[in-house]
Scaffold this active site. Sequence first.
Site, PDB file in Angstrom:
ATOM      1  CB  ALA A  83      -0.912   0.008   1.227  1.00 57.15           C
ATOM      2  CE1 TYR A 151       5.196   5.670  -5.332  1.00 57.64           C
ATOM      3  CE2 TYR A 151       7.041   5.868  -6.857  1.00 57.64           C
ATOM      4  CZ  TYR A 151       6.105   5.089  -6.207  1.00 57.64           C
ATOM      5  OH  TYR A 151       6.080   3.730  -6.411  1.00 57.64           O
ATOM      6  CB  VAL A 191       1.806  -0.670 -21.212  1.00 62.81           C
ATOM      7  CG1 VAL A 191       1.155  -1.613 -22.216  1.00 62.81           C
ATOM      8  CG2 VAL A 191       3.328  -0.802 -21.256  1.00 62.81           C
TER       9      VAL A 191
HETATM   10  P1  NAD Z   1      -1.937   0.369  -6.765  1.00 63.00           P
HETATM   11  O1  NAD Z   1      -2.297   1.804  -6.630  1.00 63.00           O
HETATM   12  O2  NAD Z   1      -2.688  -0.449  -7.738  1.00 63.00           O
HETATM   13  O3  NAD Z   1      -2.009  -0.338  -5.334  1.00 63.00           O
HETATM   14  C1  NAD Z   1      -1.816   0.349  -4.110  1.00 63.00           C
HETATM   15  C2  NAD Z   1      -2.927  -0.090  -3.174  1.00 63.00           C
HETATM   16  O4  NAD Z   1      -2.713   0.530  -1.898  1.00 63.00           O
HETATM   17  C3  NAD Z   1      -4.309   0.321  -3.648  1.00 63.00           C
HETATM   18  O5  NAD Z   1      -5.170  -0.801  -3.607  1.00 63.00           O
HETATM   19  C4  NAD Z   1      -4.751   1.384  -2.642  1.00 63.00           C
HETATM   20  O6  NAD Z   1      -6.156   1.384  -2.433  1.00 63.00           O
HETATM   21  C5  NAD Z   1      -3.973   0.975  -1.400  1.00 63.00           C
HETATM   22  N1  NAD Z   1      -3.678   2.074  -0.462  1.00 63.00           N
HETATM   23  C6  NAD Z   1      -3.124   3.271  -0.757  1.00 63.00           C
HETATM   24  N2  NAD Z   1      -2.989   4.007   0.368  1.00 63.00           N
HETATM   25  C7  NAD Z   1      -3.437   3.239   1.386  1.00 63.00           C
HETATM   26  C8  NAD Z   1      -3.550   3.448   2.794  1.00 63.00           C
HETATM   27  N3  NAD Z   1      -3.182   4.594   3.366  1.00 63.00           N
HETATM   28  N4  NAD Z   1      -4.064   2.461   3.549  1.00 63.00           N
HETATM   29  C9  NAD Z   1      -4.486   1.286   2.975  1.00 63.00           C
HETATM   30  N5  NAD Z   1      -4.401   1.043   1.652  1.00 63.00           N
HETATM   31  C10 NAD Z   1      -3.883   2.006   0.870  1.00 63.00           C
HETATM   32  O7  NAD Z   1      -0.363   0.339  -7.089  1.00 63.00           O
HETATM   33  P2  NAD Z   1       0.584  -0.851  -7.542  1.00 63.00           P
HETATM   34  O8  NAD Z   1       1.083  -0.514  -8.900  1.00 63.00           O
HETATM   35  O9  NAD Z   1      -0.058  -2.158  -7.318  1.00 63.00           O
HETATM   36  O10 NAD Z   1       1.808  -0.669  -6.537  1.00 63.00           O
HETATM   37  C11 NAD Z   1       1.980  -1.477  -5.384  1.00 63.00           C
HETATM   38  C12 NAD Z   1       3.250  -1.071  -4.668  1.00 63.00           C
HETATM   39  O11 NAD Z   1       4.373  -1.258  -5.520  1.00 63.00           O
HETATM   40  C13 NAD Z   1       3.279   0.390  -4.239  1.00 63.00           C
HETATM   41  O12 NAD Z   1       3.910   0.467  -2.980  1.00 63.00           O
HETATM   42  C14 NAD Z   1       4.144   1.050  -5.295  1.00 63.00           C
HETATM   43  O13 NAD Z   1       4.789   2.195  -4.796  1.00 63.00           O
HETATM   44  C15 NAD Z   1       5.133  -0.061  -5.603  1.00 63.00           C
HETATM   45  N6  NAD Z   1       5.701   0.068  -6.935  1.00 63.00           N
HETATM   46  C16 NAD Z   1       4.919  -0.094  -8.041  1.00 63.00           C
HETATM   47  C17 NAD Z   1       5.498   0.011  -9.305  1.00 63.00           C
HETATM   48  C18 NAD Z   1       4.676  -0.173 -10.563  1.00 63.00           C
HETATM   49  O14 NAD Z   1       5.238  -0.071 -11.656  1.00 63.00           O
HETATM   50  N7  NAD Z   1       3.384  -0.459 -10.485  1.00 63.00           N
HETATM   51  C19 NAD Z   1       6.856   0.311  -9.445  1.00 63.00           C
HETATM   52  C20 NAD Z   1       7.617   0.490  -8.296  1.00 63.00           C
HETATM   53  C21 NAD Z   1       7.051   0.342  -7.043  1.00 63.00           C
END
Ligand code: NAD
Length: 332
Positions: A83, A151, A191
């Site tokens: 999250a 971020y 994408v």
């Molecule tokens: P996403 O936005 O789909 O998932 C994040 C989830 O966290 C969401 O379901 C949201 O509702 C929940 N959330 C946010 N704030 C919250 C809070 N305060 N309390 C409870 N829930 C909360 O994003 P994702 O792409 O699945 O990313 C997941 C993790 O991976 C994140 O930490 C992101 O920073 C990291 N990340 C993602 C990528 C990418 O390319 N997608 C790259 C690097 C790092």
Amino acid sequence: MINRPPERVFVTGGAGFIGSHVVARLLAEGDRVTVFDNLSRGKVGRIEPYLETGDCALVRGDLLDPNALSEALRGHDVVWHLAANTDIRAGTRAVDVDLKHCVVGTCNLLEAMRQNGVRDLLFASSGVVYGDFAADAMPESAGPLLPVSLYAAGKLSGEAFVSAYCHLFGLRAWMFRFANVVGRGTDHGVVYDFIQKLRRDPTELEVLGDGNQLKPYLLIDECVDGMLYAYRRIPLSDARPADVFNLGTDTVTRVSDIARIVIEELGLVGARIRFTGGRRGWPGDAPVLRMDVEKMRRLGWSTTRTSDEAVRAAARQLIAEHDGVATSPARD
Ligand code: NAD
């Protein structure tokens, strides 16, 4: 294949893109899972089928509510912390978003783990922590790390608090600096955005920046696989209770090539590409990221796809998803 006792796993952000794939994989491996998600960006639909199995529960809660978090966490063996605020541009408009959801949220989680005696943590960090210096492939030991978005600052701060809790209070943490994760189920990222734009206007694709941004892309299944591999195979000791791993590939894809791949996969060969110009796609975007992935490779894990292959597979998955066609990793 189960080669260890099933665990009770707490997945923050488990209704999000990556989190929901983590949930699916853990359940398939025989674990029981609690999803803790405030559903700000998460979707119940992503995990709905698993909720019916009895091995997966959803707690709608916020990392910023320490009491609810601590109560929900009690009785779990391990935490996968996904999250976070994931809208990098939103953090520029509302400057406390990353502080709250990346930093304070992570600190609340660590404190809840300490209080409940939950020791093990997998933490989703990001290659963005390398800032705007990553023209050369960055190893985990690179520094100083000077983030260029709030971020990225939030992710790097999260790593710092995780490390301190591990050293002070006996926690153990596997921290992963992800490449850009792509694939089925996502609702953000380049994408996905390109496909959405081309669905709206099949004649022209607007690309933010000059198209020369160069980054590594990692297919979602490989992302989950790499985390699980590190967690199972890399024992952390009291002497080294926290470790960080670049999770991705040493290949990269240019944004203009992503545009070309998506246009090809949609069969829109006549579509024009219009670049908005400038080195960065938006303020806070680091235009080049190259990751040194030797550490994971030495430990025995690497991706099976290059960055270009991951982008093409993700485009196919997302197009099929939109068209209502099921895809499996083997078919992409
Ligand atoms: P996403 O936005 O789909 O998932 C994040 C989830 O966290 C969401 O379901 C949201 O509702 C929940 N959330 C946010 N704030 C919250 C809070 N305060 N309390 C409870 N829930 C909360 O994003 P994702 O792409 O699945 O990313 C997941 C993790 O991976 C994140 O930490 C992101 O920073 C990291 N990340 C993602 C990528 C990418 O390319 N997608 C790259 C690097 C790092």
